[in-house]
Design a protein around this motif. Structure first.
Motif, mmCIF file in Angstrom:
data_model
loop_
_atom_site.group_PDB
_atom_site.id
_atom_site.type_symbol
_atom_site.label_atom_id
_atom_site.label_comp_id
_atom_site.label_asym_id
_atom_site.label_seq_id
_atom_site.Cartn_x
_atom_site.Cartn_y
_atom_site.Cartn_z
ATOM 1 N N LEU A 215 1.701 0.490 0.316
ATOM 2 C CA LEU A 215 2.223 -0.512 1.245
ATOM 3 C C LEU A 215 3.525 -0.002 1.848
ATOM 4 O O LEU A 215 4.440 0.372 1.113
ATOM 5 C CB LEU A 215 2.486 -1.836 0.518
ATOM 6 C CG LEU A 215 1.295 -2.521 -0.156
ATOM 7 C CD1 LEU A 215 1.766 -3.709 -0.986
ATOM 8 C CD2 LEU A 215 0.259 -2.953 0.869
ATOM 9 N N HIS A 216 3.603 0.027 3.169
ATOM 10 C CA HIS A 216 4.816 0.428 3.879
ATOM 11 C C HIS A 216 5.491 -0.832 4.428
ATOM 12 O O HIS A 216 5.025 -1.407 5.412
ATOM 13 C CB HIS A 216 4.484 1.388 5.023
ATOM 14 C CG HIS A 216 4.086 2.753 4.579
ATOM 15 N ND1 HIS A 216 4.984 3.796 4.463
ATOM 16 C CD2 HIS A 216 2.889 3.256 4.201
ATOM 17 C CE1 HIS A 216 4.342 4.889 4.054
ATOM 18 N NE2 HIS A 216 3.071 4.582 3.882
ATOM 19 N N LEU A 217 6.576 -1.272 3.790
ATOM 20 C CA LEU A 217 7.270 -2.477 4.236
ATOM 21 C C LEU A 217 8.242 -2.121 5.360
ATOM 22 O O LEU A 217 9.136 -1.286 5.162
ATOM 23 C CB LEU A 217 8.036 -3.129 3.085
ATOM 24 C CG LEU A 217 7.223 -3.498 1.837
ATOM 25 C CD1 LEU A 217 8.089 -4.302 0.880
ATOM 26 C CD2 LEU A 217 5.967 -4.267 2.199
ATOM 27 N N PRO A 218 8.104 -2.729 6.529
ATOM 28 C CA PRO A 218 8.999 -2.406 7.646
ATOM 29 C C PRO A 218 10.374 -3.010 7.432
ATOM 30 O O PRO A 218 10.514 -4.047 6.763
ATOM 31 C CB PRO A 218 8.289 -3.028 8.845
ATOM 32 C CG PRO A 218 7.546 -4.184 8.269
ATOM 33 C CD PRO A 218 7.112 -3.757 6.890
ATOM 34 N N PRO A 219 11.428 -2.400 7.996
ATOM 35 C CA PRO A 219 12.754 -3.019 7.941
ATOM 36 C C PRO A 219 12.781 -4.295 8.765
ATOM 37 O O PRO A 219 11.932 -4.510 9.643
ATOM 38 C CB PRO A 219 13.675 -1.943 8.536
ATOM 39 C CG PRO A 219 12.783 -1.123 9.413
ATOM 40 C CD PRO A 219 11.441 -1.128 8.734
ATOM 41 N N LEU A 220 13.741 -5.144 8.503
ATOM 42 C CA LEU A 220 13.819 -6.454 9.159
ATOM 43 C C LEU A 220 13.947 -6.318 10.676
ATOM 44 O O LEU A 220 13.411 -7.138 11.428
ATOM 45 C CB LEU A 220 15.009 -7.241 8.597
ATOM 46 C CG LEU A 220 15.143 -8.712 8.987
ATOM 47 C CD1 LEU A 220 13.864 -9.477 8.690
ATOM 48 C CD2 LEU A 220 16.325 -9.347 8.275
ATOM 49 N N ARG A 221 14.623 -5.268 11.139
ATOM 50 C CA ARG A 221 14.818 -5.088 12.583
ATOM 51 C C ARG A 221 13.510 -4.807 13.307
ATOM 52 O O ARG A 221 13.453 -4.895 14.542
ATOM 53 C CB ARG A 221 15.810 -3.940 12.834
ATOM 54 C CG ARG A 221 15.371 -2.601 12.272
ATOM 55 C CD ARG A 221 16.463 -1.548 12.412
ATOM 56 N NE ARG A 221 16.091 -0.306 11.746
ATOM 57 C CZ ARG A 221 16.286 -0.050 10.460
ATOM 58 N NH1 ARG A 221 16.853 -0.976 9.698
ATOM 59 N NH2 ARG A 221 15.934 1.094 9.920
ATOM 60 N N ARG A 222 12.459 -4.462 12.577
ATOM 61 C CA ARG A 222 11.162 -4.207 13.192
ATOM 62 C C ARG A 222 10.161 -5.328 12.931
ATOM 63 O O ARG A 222 8.997 -5.211 13.301
ATOM 64 C CB ARG A 222 10.587 -2.880 12.679
ATOM 65 C CG ARG A 222 11.402 -1.666 13.091
ATOM 66 C CD ARG A 222 10.781 -0.384 12.581
ATOM 67 N NE ARG A 222 11.620 0.775 12.878
ATOM 68 C CZ ARG A 222 11.420 1.997 12.380
ATOM 69 N NH1 ARG A 222 10.387 2.211 11.582
ATOM 70 N NH2 ARG A 222 12.235 2.984 12.685
ATOM 71 N N ARG A 223 10.612 -6.399 12.331
ATOM 72 C CA ARG A 223 9.729 -7.530 12.044
ATOM 73 C C ARG A 223 9.925 -8.597 13.114
ATOM 74 O O ARG A 223 10.502 -9.655 12.869
ATOM 75 C CB ARG A 223 10.013 -8.083 10.649
ATOM 76 C CG ARG A 223 9.609 -7.153 9.532
ATOM 77 C CD ARG A 223 10.032 -7.664 8.163
ATOM 78 N NE ARG A 223 9.518 -8.993 7.883
ATOM 79 C CZ ARG A 223 9.693 -9.620 6.725
ATOM 80 N NH1 ARG A 223 10.356 -9.011 5.746
ATOM 81 N NH2 ARG A 223 9.216 -10.831 6.542
ATOM 82 N N GLU A 224 9.450 -8.310 14.293
ATOM 83 C CA GLU A 224 9.637 -9.212 15.424
ATOM 84 C C GLU A 224 9.027 -10.585 15.129
ATOM 85 O O GLU A 224 7.884 -10.700 14.712
ATOM 86 C CB GLU A 224 8.994 -8.619 16.682
ATOM 87 C CG GLU A 224 9.221 -9.438 17.935
ATOM 88 C CD GLU A 224 8.623 -8.782 19.168
ATOM 89 O OE1 GLU A 224 8.681 -9.406 20.235
ATOM 90 O OE2 GLU A 224 8.092 -7.656 19.047
#
Length: 379
Positions: A215-224
């Motif tokens: 699982l690759h969790l995206p950083p918050l800045r990429r969680r539009e």
């Protein structure tokens, strides 16, 4: 000898305003301590993962599938993206939910204690070993072992860990016999282990042993679409922990500050910022000035030797905005919104040049004034 107590009325040449009474004064010390030290709840479930972003919704679905399978899981993600939250949710939704969940940070274990921590030790095995002790593998037997900062393990420890995963046995330090263990392994790291494998810093066989469900969790800045949703959820959680923080609302201008921040610390930074803002605000509304005072601007690390990957394309205007905005805001804050002085601080030719930059990067004097107030509070 006797002393007479004399009372005399004294005129104080200023008034002490009683209107500033922050929420912090109403919160108990124990409650505040619990909020400040809040960790991932032991009963974390997939309901605790609150996404609207499409990539996060897909990751949540994939994690729910992995929960039903006892395969090893490797979770990638920056600090504060929720790696342990996913790990606990996978455990709690799986067939071993009634068994132990043991979490350990591999990067925090001293080198001389790593074997004892992982595999246990016998009394007298080394100085200070005054009694037998179970390692985390024995503690998690039948359940789930979560190894955070998995990529920090040294090469010699990787060899011993691989043997446990392959054969299901481990030997305590100072012990003569092997002990059989049955654990479901979930590992997490912020490192690019593929690169570490290619450069010889991480064992390839161990990597493929663990990287089954990935699982690759995206950083918050990429969680539009997730940022304000998470704000509401975190504020609701704070309200449940202490009545003094219940019902806090964020108006649109404060939300705009939240949306413009980079959140390099991800969800963990967001939670800490909301706690600070909620503690000091007056009433039930976290105003723009409260949010501005709670935000930290951490300078980005620069690495001029880094190779830029353009294979997926980049938004150069967004990158420029992320770099320039903090400097413009800080200059306006330090000069109390004086554009002429701010332009001089920034090495710009004139006030008009600064005004052009402010228009380009959507900054107005009111934002500068807010940051000036924040600077005055922190002196």
């Amino acid at each position: 000898m006797r002393f007479a107590l004399i009372r005399q009325q004294v005129d104080i040449p200023f008034e002490i305003a009683a209107e500033y009474v922050p929420a912090a004064s109403e919160i108990s010390t124990a409650s505040l301590s619990n909020i400040a030290l809040q960790a991932t709840p032991i009963n974390a479930a997939f309901d605790n993962i609150i996404p609207r972003n499409k990539s996060m919704l897909l990751l949540k679905q994939q994690a729910q599938v992995l929960a039903q399978k006892l395969v090893p899981v490797l979770v990638y993600g920056e600090t504060g993206t929720g790696k342990e939250l996913f790990a606990r949710a996978i455990h709690n939704a799986g067939p071993r939910s009634d068994k132990p969940f043991v979490a350990i940070n591999c990067g925090a274990i001293p080198a001389e204690l790593i074997d004892s921590t992982l595999f246990g030790h016998k009394k007298g095995a080394f100085t200070g070993a005054i009694a037998d002790r179970l390692g985390v593998f024995q503690q998690a037997d039948g359940g789930t072992l979560f190894l955070d900062e998995f990529g920090e393990l040294t090469a010699d420890v990787q060899v011993r860990l691989l043997r446990v995963l392959q054969e299901g046995v481990c030997t305590p330090v100072g012990g003569a016999g092997e002990q059989r263990v049955d654990v479901r392994l979930i590992a997490a790291t912020h490192r690019n282990l593929i690169t570490d494998v290619a450069e010889g810093r991480f064992r390839e066989d161990l990597f493929y042993r663990v990287a089954v469900g990935v699982l690759h969790l995206p950083p918050l800045r990429r969680r539009e679409g997730d940022l304000l949703l998470l704000c509401d959820a975190l504020l609701a959680t704070l309200g449940k922990q202490d009545a003094a923080l219940d019902g806090k609302k964020i108006p649109p201008d404060a939300k705009n500050l939240i949306l413009s921040h980079t959140w390099s610390g991800n969800v963990r930074e967001l939670q800490a910022t909301l706690v600070r803002a909620a503690l000091w605000c007056q009433g039930d509304t976290i105003e723009q000035k409260d949010m501005a005072g709670a935000l930290f601007e951490i300078p980005a690390r620069t690495d001029h030797s880094a190779i830029v990957d353009l294979s997926q394309g980049v938004d150069i205007q967004r990158l420029l905005c992320m770099f320039v905005r903090p400097y413009l805001q800080q200059a306006l804050a330090q000069t109390a919104g004086n554009k002429t002085r701010a332009a001089k601080l920034l090495g710009l030719k004139s006030q008009q040049t600064l005004s052009n930059w402010m228009e380009t990067y959507d900054i107005d004097t009111s934002v500068g004034t807010i940051f000036a107030i924040h600077s005055a509070w922190t002196k």
